[in-house]
Scaffold this active site. Sequence first.
Site, PDB file in Angstrom:
ATOM      1  N   GLN A 183       0.840  -1.205   0.000  1.00  0.00           N
ATOM      2  CA  GLN A 183       0.000   0.000   0.000  1.00  0.00           C
ATOM      3  C   GLN A 183       0.872   1.251   0.000  1.00  0.00           C
ATOM      4  OE1 GLN A 183      -3.200  -0.356   2.767  1.00  0.00           O
ATOM      5  NE2 GLN A 183      -3.952   1.706   2.405  1.00  0.00           N
TER       6      GLN A 183
ATOM      7  N   ARG B 118      -9.215  -7.754   4.528  1.00  0.00           N
ATOM      8  CA  ARG B 118      -8.116  -7.308   5.402  1.00  0.00           C
ATOM      9  C   ARG B 118      -8.153  -5.801   5.578  1.00  0.00           C
ATOM     10  NH1 ARG B 118      -2.522  -5.779   4.159  1.00  0.00           N
ATOM     11  NH2 ARG B 118      -1.070  -6.349   5.821  1.00  0.00           N
TER      12      ARG B 118
END
Length: 307
Positions: free
Chosen positions: A11, A116
């Site tokens: 990310q 998640r």
Amino acid sequence: MNNSIFIFPGQGSQKIGMGKDFYDHSPIAKEMIEKASQRVEIDFTTLLFEENDRLDQTEFAQPAILLVSLIAHRLFVEQCKVIPKVVLGHSLGEFSALSAASAMDYLDAVELVHQRGLLMKKACEGINAGMMALLGLDDATVENLTCKERELGKKVWAANYNGDGQIVIAGNRDDLVSLESLFKEAGAKKSVLLPMSVASHCPLLSSAQPKLEAYLDQWLKESFAMPIISNVTASEYQSKVEAKMLLSQQLISPVKYKQSILYVESSTDSFIEFGGSVLKGLNKRITQKPTYSITDMKSLEEVLALL
């Protein structure tokens, strides 16, 4: 390059337009995006290719990055028979690595990391979570400072070991900001509050662990095609039992990316990054071995030509 290690970004590597060239020029990519959109009821063509503010939200960023990484990987392996000794990823990228190692179907992986992201978001609700990048301090200095501050009641932890002199810390946003002058006094060249609404890889995410383990149990296969390097231990694993434990632990443990690259560098002549180029930048700080990034059809052809 027949001895390459495959690596997958995490990310922070997301950007509008990623994967568009694959989508426009590859029927395989188009099909993968359409199937993923149906699976999690997210229109990935809108999310990836049109201006929006959702791509920076963790529950959308995670499946988007993983999907583009796995498209790049699929297009590569369709044309090249290089089999890496190990695969690894940075944080979220470890899940891409699992799918690349045939430990998980790509659609299951898309749903898993979407869940998640939602679990991480929920764990951080109401606690003003944040993350901060520090440049110019060594690992021990950051560890000692954050440890002392925790003893004083601050919620701050080392979260990502990205390279020498580049560490990300996580915790309560106000606590992070309050320590900026302390880090500067210790020699930090720069401290940057990251645009994150979660505090990844620290104990603030412990409430997300049981449900993530349940999803892992549901979607992981029993056998993997090759070992994966764990972010938690910077060493390899190759079983469902280990994966469940380590990926649950990864939520609350720092990402040992630098240590992972150092662990594998003697066994490879190059790294191939799928779906982004952030790790290529990090690797320049860590290793002399080259990193090649595959982000579109042109870079895919260039890497294939080197083989």
